[in-house]
Design a protein around this motif. Structure first.
Motif, PDB file in Angstrom:
ATOM      1  N   ASP A   1       0.395  -1.327   0.065  1.00  0.00           N
ATOM      2  CA  ASP A   1      -0.118  -0.103  -0.327  1.00  0.00           C
ATOM      3  C   ASP A   1       1.022   1.274  -0.243  1.00  0.00           C
ATOM      4  O   ASP A   1       2.012   1.485  -0.249  1.00  0.00           O
ATOM      5  CB  ASP A   1      -0.766  -0.339   0.993  1.00  0.00           C
ATOM      6  N   ARG A   2       0.048   2.727  -0.252  1.00  0.00           N
ATOM      7  CA  ARG A   2       1.215   3.605  -0.245  1.00  0.00           C
ATOM      8  C   ARG A   2       1.828   4.137   0.776  1.00  0.00           C
ATOM      9  O   ARG A   2       2.741   4.450   0.968  1.00  0.00           O
ATOM     10  CB  ARG A   2       0.032   4.901  -0.545  1.00  0.00           C
TER      11      ARG A   2
ATOM     12  N   ARG B   1       1.122  10.898  -8.746  1.00  0.00           N
ATOM     13  CA  ARG B   1       0.078  11.641  -8.136  1.00  0.00           C
ATOM     14  C   ARG B   1       0.392  11.113  -6.745  1.00  0.00           C
ATOM     15  O   ARG B   1       0.729  10.404  -6.347  1.00  0.00           O
ATOM     16  CB  ARG B   1      -1.016  10.689  -8.902  1.00  0.00           C
TER      17      ARG B   1
ATOM     18  N   TRP C   1      -2.418  10.528  -4.448  1.00  0.00           N
ATOM     19  CA  TRP C   1      -2.648   9.217  -3.898  1.00  0.00           C
ATOM     20  C   TRP C   1      -2.240   8.163  -5.051  1.00  0.00           C
ATOM     21  O   TRP C   1      -2.802   8.107  -6.161  1.00  0.00           O
ATOM     22  CB  TRP C   1      -4.261   8.662  -3.493  1.00  0.00           C
ATOM     23  N   SER C   2      -1.312   7.062  -5.304  1.00  0.00           N
ATOM     24  CA  SER C   2      -0.843   5.989  -6.156  1.00  0.00           C
ATOM     25  C   SER C   2      -2.131   5.131  -6.632  1.00  0.00           C
ATOM     26  O   SER C   2      -3.321   4.626  -6.101  1.00  0.00           O
ATOM     27  CB  SER C   2       0.527   5.419  -5.775  1.00  0.00           C
ATOM     28  N   SER C   3      -2.096   4.627  -7.408  1.00  0.00           N
ATOM     29  CA  SER C   3      -3.089   4.175  -8.062  1.00  0.00           C
ATOM     30  C   SER C   3      -2.676   2.476  -8.005  1.00  0.00           C
ATOM     31  O   SER C   3      -1.391   2.412  -7.468  1.00  0.00           O
ATOM     32  CB  SER C   3      -3.728   4.239  -9.743  1.00  0.00           C
ATOM     33  N   ARG C   4      -3.316   1.490  -7.971  1.00  0.00           N
ATOM     34  CA  ARG C   4      -3.672   0.249  -7.694  1.00  0.00           C
ATOM     35  C   ARG C   4      -1.786  -0.060  -9.351  1.00  0.00           C
ATOM     36  O   ARG C   4      -1.347  -0.603  -9.086  1.00  0.00           O
ATOM     37  CB  ARG C   4      -4.408  -0.424  -8.413  1.00  0.00           C
ATOM     38  N   GLU C   5      -2.350   0.490 -10.105  1.00  0.00           N
ATOM     39  CA  GLU C   5      -1.213   0.269 -11.739  1.00  0.00           C
ATOM     40  C   GLU C   5      -0.372   0.209 -10.228  1.00  0.00           C
ATOM     41  O   GLU C   5       0.902  -0.054 -11.419  1.00  0.00           O
ATOM     42  CB  GLU C   5      -1.413   0.602 -12.644  1.00  0.00           C
ATOM     43  N   ASP C   6       0.259   1.960  -9.865  1.00  0.00           N
ATOM     44  CA  ASP C   6       1.112   2.124  -9.634  1.00  0.00           C
ATOM     45  C   ASP C   6       1.951   1.669  -8.506  1.00  0.00           C
ATOM     46  O   ASP C   6       3.172   1.226  -8.585  1.00  0.00           O
ATOM     47  CB  ASP C   6       1.357   3.503  -9.487  1.00  0.00           C
TER      48      ASP C   6
END
Length: 447
Positions: free
Chosen positions: A12-13, A90, A92-97
């Motif tokens: 997770d982030r 970004r 809030w990083s996306s799931r792909e990130d």
């Protein structure tokens, strides 16, 4: 967190941010260490030196390791930069990130070209990985471990070589300077190669120190003792065995030269003293020879030892010592004087013993004369000196002791017979007083 990819559960982030912070700190620490290694004085010396032996072999491997270390660091830097760029896309990083970051931060996503490893042919191969591959893939964690291993091994070589170079050459130079001063002292007193053992030692020490310095400069790791049980880079100490041995040898030579210099300073007094001791020995032997003639003339029926003449060899050696002194051959004079001094004392003692042995019969006769006169004085104090038996025995003993040649055995028996007769008369003449013991001198107590 149920979804996974080849690198494991997707991070997770917060996990990504913590991992980036940790990897950034590690990157900074590695960079600082690499720059310190790059600027290390020992590394610069190794790069510029003409190395031989063990140091040449280990430095070749170390240079390859340092090259590979920078290659790994560049790959690590690139991977970390990429991860930071993905995280910065970004807020809030996306799931792909997150999937991409997880693969980058945990997976074997760092590729190192095989040419780098082949250029570092002597560098250690990572555990479990065959060599000579076109490329190698690592995770960031594995890459950090690998860099730490290479850094520790490289630093160990650099620190060890620098420690030896910092310690030994300067000490060798100081010892060489002391050696030069010693040689200047040795030459005037005859301590030269081929003429004196200490001169040969100086020559050997000179060659040994020259060779030692050359080897220390070109192969410092041959003089490094790793600390037992220590895995820290540079754990150990310079091996000074050869240096210490030559330092002790030079100290022994200095003591020998000091002894020779002392001989030069007091040799005249010692030679005069030697002449005096040998002269006293000669006079004592002459006295013994004279006494032997007297004993043979005055004492009958006794064995008188023969008195030898003075040893000419000592006089010859004394003349040689004087010759050495005149020609300033101090290195030869020193051991000769030491030997002569002991021999001269032994000769004087032998002469005294010879005189004592020769005059022993005269001493026995003198002791018998003294005993006879002492007993005659004793009987005279008791008024018995005119006793016919005592007078007869005294005259017989006196005639024997004061005539020549004197038979000591018969004279001793005559003195003993006089003593016995005197003792019998004194015992009979002593009055007995009731309550008192017998005393001499007409009954006077304590007489």
């Amino acid at each position: 967190m149920g979804d996974t990819d080849p690198a494991g559960p997707v991070m997770d982030r917060d996990e990504v941010d913590r991992a980036l912070a940790r990897l950034g700190a590690e990157h900074e620490a590695v960079e600082t260490s690499l720059l310190a290694l790059q600027d290390h004085a020992g590394r610069r010396l190794l790069e510029g030196a003409r190395l031989t032996g063990r140091t040449a072999e280990r430095w070749a491997a170390t240079e390859a390791s340092i090259t590979l270390l920078w290659t790994y660091f560049d790959a690590y830097t690139g991977a970390l930069r990429t991860a930071r760029e993905i995280r910065a896309r970004r807020r809030w990083s996306s799931r792909e990130d997150l999937v991409e970051l997880t693969e980058l931060l945990r997976g074997e996503c760092v590729t190192v070209a095989g040419s780098a490893a082949s250029a570092a042919a002597n560098a250690p191969t990572p555990p479990g990985r065959p060599g000579n591959r076109l490329s190698e893939r690592y995770s960031l964690a594995t890459l950090v471990e690998r860099m730490n291993e290479l850094y520790a091994a490289s630093l160990d070589v650099v620190v060890a070589a620098d420690a030896v170079w910092s310690a030994l050459p300067a000490r060798i130079d100081l010892l060489a300077a002391e050696l030069h001063r010693t040689r200047r002292l040795a030459h005037p007193v005859g301590v030269r190669p081929g003429e004196h053992p200490a001169g040969d030692d100086l020559e050997r020490i000179t060659h040994s120190l020259t060779a030692l310095r050359e080897q220390v400069v070109s192969d410092p790791l041959a003089f490094w003792k790793p600390a037992e049980g220590s895995s820290a880079p540079g754990g150990g100490r310079p091996d000074t065995t050869v240096y210490d041995r030559e330092a002790r040898a030079l100290e022994e030579v200095r003591r020998e030269i000091d002894a020779v210099l002392a001989v030069r300073q007091d040799s005249e007094k010692r030679i005069v003293r030697l002449r005096d001791v040998l002269s006293r020995a000669d006079r004592t032997l002459a006295e013994a020879r004279t006494a032997r003639g007297e004993v043979l003339a005055k004492i009958a029926a006794t064995e008188v030892p023969v008195v030898s003449g003075p040893p000419t060899v000592l006089q010859e050696q004394l003349a040689t010592a004087a010759e050495y002194r005149r020609h300033a051959q101090w290195h030869r004079l020193s051991p000769l004087l030491e030997s002569l001094e002991q021999k001269a004392e032994d000769e004087l003692e032998r002469a005294r013993e010879s005189l004592t042995a020769v005059t022993a019969p005269l001493a026995v006769r003198a002791e018998l004369r003294g005993r006879l006169d002492a007993y005659r004085a004793k009987v005279a104090r008791h008024g018995l000196a005119e006793d016919a038996v005592l007078v007869k025995r005294y005259e017989r003993a006196r005639r024997m002791l004061w005539s020549a040649p004197c038979d000591l055995r018969v004279a001793r028996e005559a003195v003993l017979r006089y003593q016995q007769a005197a003792a019998e008369l004194l015992g009979a003449a002593a009055p007995r007083v009731p309550g008192q013991g017998t005393s001499e001198g007409g009954g006077r107590p304590g007489a």
